[in-house]
Write an enzyme that holds these catalytic residues in place. Structure first.
Site, mmCIF file in Angstrom:
data_model
loop_
_atom_site.group_PDB
_atom_site.id
_atom_site.type_symbol
_atom_site.label_atom_id
_atom_site.label_comp_id
_atom_site.label_asym_id
_atom_site.label_seq_id
_atom_site.Cartn_x
_atom_site.Cartn_y
_atom_site.Cartn_z
ATOM 1 N N ASP A 46 0.896 -1.160 0.000
ATOM 2 C CA ASP A 46 0.000 0.000 0.000
ATOM 3 C C ASP A 46 0.932 1.205 0.000
ATOM 4 O OD1 ASP A 46 -1.533 2.233 0.726
ATOM 5 O OD2 ASP A 46 -2.946 1.005 1.869
ATOM 6 N N TYR A 135 -7.581 16.006 -7.767
ATOM 7 C CA TYR A 135 -6.785 15.025 -8.530
ATOM 8 C C TYR A 135 -5.739 15.771 -9.349
ATOM 9 C CZ TYR A 135 -5.702 11.528 -12.141
ATOM 10 O OH TYR A 135 -5.056 10.679 -13.011
ATOM 11 N N LYS A 139 -1.681 15.515 -9.164
ATOM 12 C CA LYS A 139 -0.870 15.130 -10.325
ATOM 13 C C LYS A 139 0.097 16.266 -10.723
ATOM 14 C CE LYS A 139 -2.180 10.875 -11.253
ATOM 15 N NZ LYS A 139 -1.241 9.744 -11.301
HETATM 16 N N1 LIG Z 1 -7.428 5.879 -16.747
HETATM 17 C C1 LIG Z 1 -7.131 7.099 -17.184
HETATM 18 O O1 LIG Z 1 -7.834 7.695 -18.021
HETATM 19 C C2 LIG Z 1 -5.888 7.793 -16.690
HETATM 20 C C3 LIG Z 1 -5.512 8.980 -17.304
HETATM 21 C C4 LIG Z 1 -4.362 9.630 -16.860
HETATM 22 C C5 LIG Z 1 -3.617 9.100 -15.830
HETATM 23 N N2 LIG Z 1 -4.032 7.948 -15.219
HETATM 24 C C6 LIG Z 1 -3.207 7.449 -14.125
HETATM 25 O O2 LIG Z 1 -2.788 6.140 -14.452
HETATM 26 C C7 LIG Z 1 -2.550 5.405 -13.256
HETATM 27 C C8 LIG Z 1 -3.286 4.079 -13.337
HETATM 28 O O3 LIG Z 1 -4.673 4.339 -13.401
HETATM 29 P P1 LIG Z 1 -5.729 3.330 -14.057
HETATM 30 O O4 LIG Z 1 -6.507 4.088 -15.052
HETATM 31 O O5 LIG Z 1 -5.068 2.071 -14.466
HETATM 32 O O6 LIG Z 1 -6.706 3.149 -12.819
HETATM 33 P P2 LIG Z 1 -7.131 1.860 -11.981
HETATM 34 O O7 LIG Z 1 -7.491 0.730 -12.876
HETATM 35 O O8 LIG Z 1 -8.124 2.352 -10.995
HETATM 36 O O9 LIG Z 1 -5.791 1.486 -11.250
HETATM 37 C C9 LIG Z 1 -5.369 2.182 -10.154
HETATM 38 C C10 LIG Z 1 -4.592 1.191 -9.371
HETATM 39 O O10 LIG Z 1 -3.935 1.888 -8.291
HETATM 40 C C11 LIG Z 1 -3.975 1.024 -7.189
HETATM 41 N N3 LIG Z 1 -3.887 1.772 -5.945
HETATM 42 C C12 LIG Z 1 -4.669 2.784 -5.518
HETATM 43 N N4 LIG Z 1 -4.291 3.192 -4.304
HETATM 44 C C13 LIG Z 1 -3.234 2.404 -3.952
HETATM 45 C C14 LIG Z 1 -2.408 2.328 -2.810
HETATM 46 N N5 LIG Z 1 -2.590 3.149 -1.747
HETATM 47 N N6 LIG Z 1 -1.408 1.407 -2.784
HETATM 48 C C15 LIG Z 1 -1.220 0.572 -3.821
HETATM 49 N N7 LIG Z 1 -1.982 0.584 -4.934
HETATM 50 C C16 LIG Z 1 -2.975 1.496 -4.994
HETATM 51 C C17 LIG Z 1 -5.304 0.306 -7.287
HETATM 52 O O11 LIG Z 1 -5.200 -0.861 -6.562
HETATM 53 P P3 LIG Z 1 -6.493 -1.652 -5.991
HETATM 54 O O12 LIG Z 1 -6.795 -2.639 -7.085
HETATM 55 O O13 LIG Z 1 -5.979 -2.266 -4.740
HETATM 56 O O14 LIG Z 1 -7.566 -0.633 -5.766
HETATM 57 C C18 LIG Z 1 -5.438 0.076 -8.775
HETATM 58 O O15 LIG Z 1 -4.909 -1.180 -9.147
HETATM 59 C C19 LIG Z 1 -3.000 6.294 -12.106
HETATM 60 O O16 LIG Z 1 -1.875 6.942 -11.536
HETATM 61 C C20 LIG Z 1 -3.909 7.301 -12.797
HETATM 62 O O17 LIG Z 1 -3.976 8.516 -12.080
HETATM 63 C C21 LIG Z 1 -5.131 7.293 -15.639
#
Ligand SMILES: NC(=O)c1ccc[n+]([C@@H]2O[C@H](COP(=O)([O-])OP(=O)(O)OC[C@H]3O[C@@H](n4cnc5c(N)ncnc54)[C@H](OP(=O)(O)O)[C@@H]3O)[C@@H](O)[C@H]2O)c1
Length: 165
Positions: A46, A135, A139
């Site tokens: 975590d 958010y 970021k």
């Molecule tokens: N999706 C988009 O459109 C987008 C766009 C720009 C940037 N991003 C960035 O890309 C990254 C990945 O996002 P995603 O879209 O793949 O979202 P996601 O599927 O919700 O993945 C986020 C992951 O972060 C993990 N997480 C959250 N809090 C945590 C903690 N305290 N310790 C360890 N793991 C933790 C979650 O784990 P759990 O499974 O345990 O909840 C989940 O697996 C993020 O940094 C996000 O801000 C995403």
């Protein structure tokens, strides 16, 4: 190589690393049972918990690439009633998380020839909106962290990896 997590972009990073021949891929995940990808070693992690980050760093002594991917996003503007609480939560994961992991693993990367850190940012690092105000702030902070680490890691030789292409 080290990254988190078990879903979303984290899973895509892990697949890509394996596909490109990474010798070892660790996935830092809060719940290792969620990780279903052969060839990846799950590390319970975590990113908001300092003792868990330290334990992961002492276990993963062969890391050459750290991907700070874990992130959370909560809807709301700066003037919403819960904005301070929301900021604390999002900064905790999206800024202090990569800061903590970078601090813990910089010596490991240095010992492994310099290595690299990849921080997963967002368009929201640069463009804020009332929908995802906190958010975006978290970021933006992570973007500043990335820029600062580039300077501080220059002595490791890591900066060559962090320059934009
Ligand atoms: N999706 C988009 O459109 C987008 C766009 C720009 C940037 N991003 C960035 O890309 C990254 C990945 O996002 P995603 O879209 O793949 O979202 P996601 O599927 O919700 O993945 C986020 C992951 O972060 C993990 N997480 C959250 N809090 C945590 C903690 N305290 N310790 C360890 N793991 C933790 C979650 O784990 P759990 O499974 O345990 O909840 C989940 O697996 C993020 O940094 C996000 O801000 C995403």
């Amino acid at each position: 190589m080290k990254l988190h997590n078990a879903t979303g972009l984290g899973l895509a990073f892990a697949r890509e690393a394996l596909g490109r021949g990474a010798r070892k891929v660790y996935a830092g995940v809060r719940d290792p049972s969620k990780l279903r990808l052969a060839g990846v070693e799950a590390i319970r992690l975590d990113v908001t918990r300092p003792e868990g980050v330290a334990a992961a760093a002492s276990r993963c002594t062969d890391v050459a690439l750290l991907i700070n991917n874990a992130g959370i996003a909560t809807v709301g503007g700066f003037l919403s009633a819960d904005s301070i609480q929301s900021a604390r939560a999002q900064l905790g994961t999206n800024f202090f998380g990569p800061l903590r992991l970078s601090q813990a693993l910089a010596p490991v990367l240095g010992a492994n020839g310099g290595g690299a850190i990849l921080n997963v940012l967002s368009a929201a690092s640069w463009i804020n909106s009332p929908l995802l105000a906190m958010y975006g702030a978290s970021k933006s902070a992570a973007w500043a962290l990335t820029n600062g680490l580039r300077h501080e890691l220059r002595a490791h030789g890591s900066s060559r990896w962090l320059r934009p292409a």
